[in-house]
Design an enzyme around this catalytic site. Structure first.
Site, PDB file in Angstrom:
ATOM      1  CG  ASN A  53      23.448 -17.368  13.853  1.00 29.61           C
ATOM      2  OD1 ASN A  53      23.309 -17.385  12.627  1.00 29.61           O
ATOM      3  ND2 ASN A  53      24.104 -16.401  14.475  1.00 29.61           N
ATOM      4  CD1 TRP A  54      22.156 -23.486  10.965  1.00 31.81           C
ATOM      5  CD2 TRP A  54      21.686 -23.559   8.767  1.00 31.81           C
ATOM      6  NE1 TRP A  54      21.325 -24.557  10.738  1.00 31.81           N
ATOM      7  CE2 TRP A  54      21.023 -24.636   9.404  1.00 31.81           C
ATOM      8  CE3 TRP A  54      21.531 -23.398   7.381  1.00 31.81           C
ATOM      9  CZ2 TRP A  54      20.228 -25.542   8.700  1.00 31.81           C
ATOM     10  CZ3 TRP A  54      20.740 -24.305   6.689  1.00 31.81           C
ATOM     11  CH2 TRP A  54      20.094 -25.371   7.353  1.00 31.81           C
ATOM     12  CE  LYS A  55      27.595 -17.394  14.717  1.00 33.07           C
ATOM     13  NZ  LYS A  55      28.684 -17.052  15.599  1.00 33.07           N
ATOM     14  CG  HIS A  60      25.122 -12.290  15.834  1.00 30.18           C
ATOM     15  ND1 HIS A  60      26.491 -12.239  15.770  1.00 30.18           N
ATOM     16  CD2 HIS A  60      24.806 -13.490  16.379  1.00 30.18           C
ATOM     17  CE1 HIS A  60      26.979 -13.376  16.270  1.00 30.18           C
ATOM     18  NE2 HIS A  60      25.974 -14.146  16.634  1.00 30.18           N
ATOM     19  CD  GLU A  88      29.384 -13.730  14.230  1.00 33.64           C
ATOM     20  OE1 GLU A  88      28.532 -14.045  13.383  1.00 33.64           O
ATOM     21  OE2 GLU A  88      29.874 -14.546  15.052  1.00 33.64           O
ATOM     22  CD  GLU A 122      24.713 -14.978  20.409  1.00 33.85           C
ATOM     23  OE1 GLU A 122      24.529 -16.188  20.248  1.00 33.85           O
ATOM     24  OE2 GLU A 122      25.081 -14.225  19.495  1.00 33.85           O
ATOM     25  N   GLY A 142      32.215 -18.658  19.242  1.00 33.10           N
ATOM     26  CA  GLY A 142      33.124 -19.348  18.331  1.00 33.10           C
ATOM     27  C   GLY A 142      34.503 -19.584  18.908  1.00 33.10           C
ATOM     28  CB  SER A 172      31.390 -21.785  23.124  1.00 33.66           C
ATOM     29  OG  SER A 172      32.253 -21.061  22.262  1.00 33.66           O
ATOM     30  N   GLY A 209      25.564 -21.488  17.521  1.00 32.55           N
ATOM     31  CA  GLY A 209      26.292 -21.297  16.268  1.00 32.55           C
ATOM     32  C   GLY A 209      26.827 -22.618  15.755  1.00 32.55           C
ATOM     33  N   GLY A 210      28.115 -22.851  15.983  1.00 37.61           N
ATOM     34  CA  GLY A 210      28.805 -24.029  15.433  1.00 37.61           C
ATOM     35  C   GLY A 210      28.062 -25.342  15.626  1.00 37.61           C
TER      36      GLY A 210
HETATM   37  P1  13P Z   1      28.971 -20.356  18.607  1.00 37.98           P
HETATM   38  O1  13P Z   1      27.937 -21.289  19.200  1.00 37.98           O
HETATM   39  O2  13P Z   1      29.624 -20.908  17.387  1.00 37.98           O
HETATM   40  O3  13P Z   1      29.937 -19.898  19.658  1.00 37.98           O
HETATM   41  O4  13P Z   1      28.185 -19.067  18.118  1.00 37.98           O
HETATM   42  C1  13P Z   1      27.302 -18.449  18.965  1.00 37.98           C
HETATM   43  C2  13P Z   1      26.549 -17.432  18.210  1.00 37.98           C
HETATM   44  O5  13P Z   1      27.088 -16.416  17.822  1.00 37.98           O
HETATM   45  C3  13P Z   1      25.137 -17.700  17.927  1.00 37.98           C
HETATM   46  O6  13P Z   1      24.507 -16.580  17.419  1.00 37.98           O
END
Ligand code: 13P
Length: 249
Positions: A9-11, A94, A96, A165, A171, A209, A230-231
């Site tokens: 997930n590149w966000k 998600h 967010e 999640e 993050g 994470s 994510g990251g």
């Molecule tokens: P991180 O891997 O950066 O913690 O993000 C997880 C995430 O929200 C994937 O959708």
């Protein structure tokens, strides 16, 4: 055994130039992966990714989808539009989006339904906040979030991907321990079993994470069928390490 799924997930990250480098490096290192692999990218880059991935095993995902088919919904992107770019997965709900865009359980369920209607697999995210975990509400929260999606999608439930999640792990560098994650995955699996005889084919991903160092241990849990990354999905080497771990798990 069911194949695992690793979805990046590149966000809201990327640029035409950066995407090019990242995807070429992932494709070069991926070979024939032992698991399903996808990247969920910002909508403006779908066309670029469609070209870059060409006929490879790298699947394309979106980070959101409209609950509506078409019409006066400024800023929204429909599932049919995503479909035109070869999108296979769409993240829905998600944390967010729940947090910053006020998405409710019912809206998330409608988005999942809109995706399924176009043959796109929704990756339905559920997860508790730190306050909810500390108040002992984890199970209640994730079950409520998933119940809305099950309710709206009836016999299609076996077509979903679910992602657990925990909000406090996103993050932050704080990962749920494999045992903590597995415990919640088992709850979700039981809920899916009550809804469909095909619950065991539903992939339940862990996200929060997950990285090159902790992926193998998380992916070894019986009900962890992959990761939503994510990251670490923005670094080709780290993402590839996770893909390899999933292929072996
Ligand atoms: P991180 O891997 O950066 O913690 O993000 C997880 C995430 O929200 C994937 O959708």
């Amino acid at each position: 055994m069911k194949k695992k799924l690793i979805a990046g997930n590149w966000k809201m990250n990327g640029s035409i130039e950066a995407n090019d480098g990242l995807v070429r490096a992932v494709l070069a290192g991926m070979g024939t992966p032992g698991c399903a692999v996808a990247v969920c990218v910002p909508a403006p880059y779908l066309a670029q990714l469609q070209m870059l991935r060409a006929a490879s095993a790298l699947e394309l995902g979106a980070q959101d989808v409209s609950a509506h088919d078409k019409g006066a919904y400024t800023g929204e992107v429909s599932a049919a539009m995503l479909r035109e770019f070869g999108v296979r997965y769409a993240i829905v709900g998600h944390s967010e989006r729940r947090q910053y865009h006020g998405e409710t359980d019912v809206l998330v369920a409608d988005k999942a339904k809109a995706a399924l209607a176009q043959g796109i697999t929704p990756i339905v995210c559920v997860g508790e906040t730190l306050a909810q975990r500390e108040a002992g509400q984890t199970e209640e929260v994730v079950k409520r979030q998933l119940a809305a999606v099950i309710h709206a999608n009836g016999h299609c439930v076996s077509e979903l991907v679910v992602a657990y999640e925990p909000v406090w792990a996103i993050g932050t560098g704080k990962t749920a321990s494999p045992q903590m994650a597995q415990a919640v995955h088992a709850v979700l699996r039981a809920q899916l079993r009550a809804a469909t005889p095909q619950a065991d084919r539903v992939q339940i991903l862990y996200g929060g994470s997950m990285n090159a160092a902790n992926a193998a241990e998380l992916l070894a849990q019986p009900d962890i069928d992959g990761g939503l990354i994510g990251g670490a999905s923005l670094k080709a080497a780290d993402f590839l390490t996770i893909v390899t771990a999933a292929g072996r798990a």
